[in-house]
Design an enzyme around this catalytic site. Structure first.
Site, PDB file in Angstrom:
ATOM      1  N   TRP A 107       0.821  -1.213   0.000  1.00 38.11           N
ATOM      2  CA  TRP A 107       0.000   0.000   0.000  1.00 38.11           C
ATOM      3  C   TRP A 107       0.848   1.253   0.000  1.00 38.11           C
ATOM      4  CZ3 TRP A 107      -4.429  -0.923  -1.861  1.00 38.11           C
ATOM      5  CH2 TRP A 107      -4.959  -2.207  -1.718  1.00 38.11           C
ATOM      6  N   ASP A 176      -1.466   6.826   7.061  1.00 42.31           N
ATOM      7  CA  ASP A 176      -2.512   5.897   6.633  1.00 42.31           C
ATOM      8  C   ASP A 176      -2.741   4.891   7.760  1.00 42.31           C
ATOM      9  OD1 ASP A 176      -4.111   3.973   5.500  1.00 42.31           O
ATOM     10  OD2 ASP A 176      -2.783   3.535   3.799  1.00 42.31           O
ATOM     11  N   LYS A 200     -12.151  -1.799   7.449  1.00 37.18           N
ATOM     12  CA  LYS A 200     -11.467  -2.749   8.326  1.00 37.18           C
ATOM     13  C   LYS A 200     -11.956  -2.586   9.769  1.00 37.18           C
ATOM     14  CE  LYS A 200      -7.797  -2.544   4.955  1.00 37.18           C
ATOM     15  NZ  LYS A 200      -7.721  -3.884   4.400  1.00 37.18           N
TER      16      LYS A 200
END
Lengths: 364, 364
Positions: A107, A176, A200
């Site tokens: 990511w 993030d 999530k």
């Protein structure tokens, strides 16, 4: 181990992921008719009194859950963390400037690729050299001075690694937290912007939580499209245009659930306990299982591991499925197995899984 | 007029708007456990077999509903139509190029503002001069030659106007159909890209449907952020990153509902009938009510009108609320009253409303 009668199974998905069952029950009712309004949550005007209240409560409950200081704005956006990769650079990486990035996985690699389309990037840590098996200590990080910001990711879903501490930086830190937000306390003195895709720890996919220091908003260029300008969105309290009303609603319900469960202190302790149960079962059978992450930075959210041979990985998936366990296949970039146990994943599920880990190792 | 026992009221909201009740009932069940998987729709991995199927069916059912030819891609995006305003220009309005825009209301005004941040815009029709009371005929439109595209909006939610026909253009036509998509048949030979925020005729807010001619995708610049590049999103079948899974699911259920109701032919006839019921009641009491749109281009989705005096508008809202009718206040930019009667709004509701219009006019 308690046995309950339910038609639901243990969902170890890395995201979208399991949600608290009381939240789902409430959402079932509110889809049809919320707050006795005669109209379902998806059908209410985003400018009407019912949604006014949903949004106001979501912001207030978010602030309460995260103990977020008043000098931070709480925004609900769209487009996933991947749009944030570009958007944060569009807002904060001006011409001729440079930003520091820590590359700790797939990511962050994507975040770097997107930022490079906008401006100059200094890769202050390149984790691919060690197959992303850990998050760096400060002495592994090589920052450039006068950077516009430092960007990193607290928890790497695929590799199952996490930063235990916040890296040092003179520049603002943009982080993030998609896969571990509100799984532990956040020291707001160290961050200037935090973002997280909802799917999530927070709610359904399609909504992104952005928590941003108000002083950062002064830097957003007016030349940006309005929907990509944090300042424009903040000025309209996340209602610049029609927001994802159901996503905000469901996140709000998850915030209420966290508060009812005892808040982040209780959730953090529970997450530590849950992860310990599983790591203990893996470590106790270390001739059979190998965990991917270095001990220094094992994730409490995503536990990536493998058995002693790929054929047993496949068998593990098959047998766990017969025990009502789903979503244990590792990410395609890493292979092996992965158990994701976010906030809403129950302690009892971790106990059942640990039991299965032991039984499976003993049998093969 | 049938009387049914329900805890739901008549929702005339302009969007988010009323959804088909069978869809809501199915969603209540699927939130908890979809397709007997033991996992709810919001909790399934976007790359797992259950969501694979949800997405595949949503695309196929969308194609069936709209009779969409194979040379068009069907994409599910995020960010609302407002992000599309910028994104379509970022993809299709190159340096030194110009695009034609028809300004028929607040939303097209915004689309023009966003496009001007990217490139050159020719306003080929400026509706503000006539207070946006109609959509232009071809002889009112002044196109520049060699434009990259023509952008317009089929139905103007606030003013209650619509284009009955597609304007002539030598350039590709890109069309905002947010408030009337799938309310009538679409002649795909005339369009190159159509987009619509879901929250009026399709599903929950936060998901955008984009239907784009495949040949257009060749024009998308590689330099764009991936999440803002139609070609990159199409290459990954709307799963470049985690898509808004619940939004796609719910849109898919709405597509199935349209097909079960008899498809667009039936829906279009029903919408004409529904709008006629209400316009007839207004026109029959023209000493009391005034409709905003010129007769030539009255919307079948949004009926904007007012009573003979503002104090009666206020009273109308009060009295209609006591009759279980909600969302009838006009947009703040226009004032007055507005009844939005999208696909899912029932015929019976229009009949009840027409009755109320007559009774209210007679009483005051």
């Amino acid at each position: 181990m308690t046995t309950t009668t339910t038609d639901r199974i243990l969902n170890f998905s890395a995201g979208p992921a399991t949600l608290p069952e009381p939240v789902l029950r409430q959402a079932q009712s509110d889809l049809w008719n919320i707050a006795n309004s005669g109209i379902g949550i998806c059908e209410h005007s985003h400018r009407g009194p019912v949604f006014d209240n949903v949004l106001k409560e979501a912001v207030a409950d978010c602030r309460a859950v995260g103990t977020i200081p008043d000098d931070f704005e709480i925004l609900f956006l769209q487009g996933g963390a991947t749009l944030q990769f570009a958007m944060l650079a569009m807002n904060f990486l001006g011409e001729g400037e440079v930003a520091n990035y820590l590359n700790t996985g797939v990511w962050t690699t994507k975040s770097i690729k997107e930022a490079k389309k906008i401006g100059n990037v200094n890769i202050a840590f390149e984790g691919s050299a060690c197959n992303f098996d850990h998050c760096p200590a400060d002495d592994e990080i090589h920052l450039v001075d006068d950077a516009s910001y430092l960007h990193y990711c607290t928890n790497n879903t695929i590799y199952g690694t996490r930063f235990v501490n916040v890296p040092s930086s003179n520049a603002p830190i943009i982080c993030d937290m998609s896969s571990d937000i509100f799984s532990r306390a956040i020291d707001w003195s160290k961050f200037d912007m935090v973002y997280a895709g909802a799917q999530k720890n927070l709610g359904p996919s399609g909504t992104v939580l952005v928590i941003i220091r108000k002083s950062m908003l002064e830097k957003c260029p007016d030349t940006l499209p309005v929907t990509l300008n944090y300042s424009a969105i903040a000025a309209k309290g996340s209602r610049l245009n029609t927001p994802p009303t159901f996503g905000i609603y469901l996140m709000g319900q998850v915030f209420k659930w966290i508060l009812e469960e005892g808040g982040l202190q209780e959730i953090e302790a529970r997450n530590e306990h849950k992860a310990d149960i599983i790591y203990h079962a893996l470590d106790s059978n270390s001739d059979f299982y190998t965990t991917f992450a270095r001990d220094c930075c094992r994730s409490r959210m995503n536990i990536s591991f493998k058995t002693k041979a790929p054929e047993f990985d496949a068998l593990f998936l098959e047998e766990s499925a017969t025990q009502g366990m789903s979503g244990l296949k590792g990410h395609r970039d890493l292979g092996g197995l992965r158990a994701s146990v976010y906030n809403a994943f129950p302690v009892e599920g971790c106990e059942r899984f640990a039991e299965f880990l032991k039984t499976f190792a003993a049998a093969h």
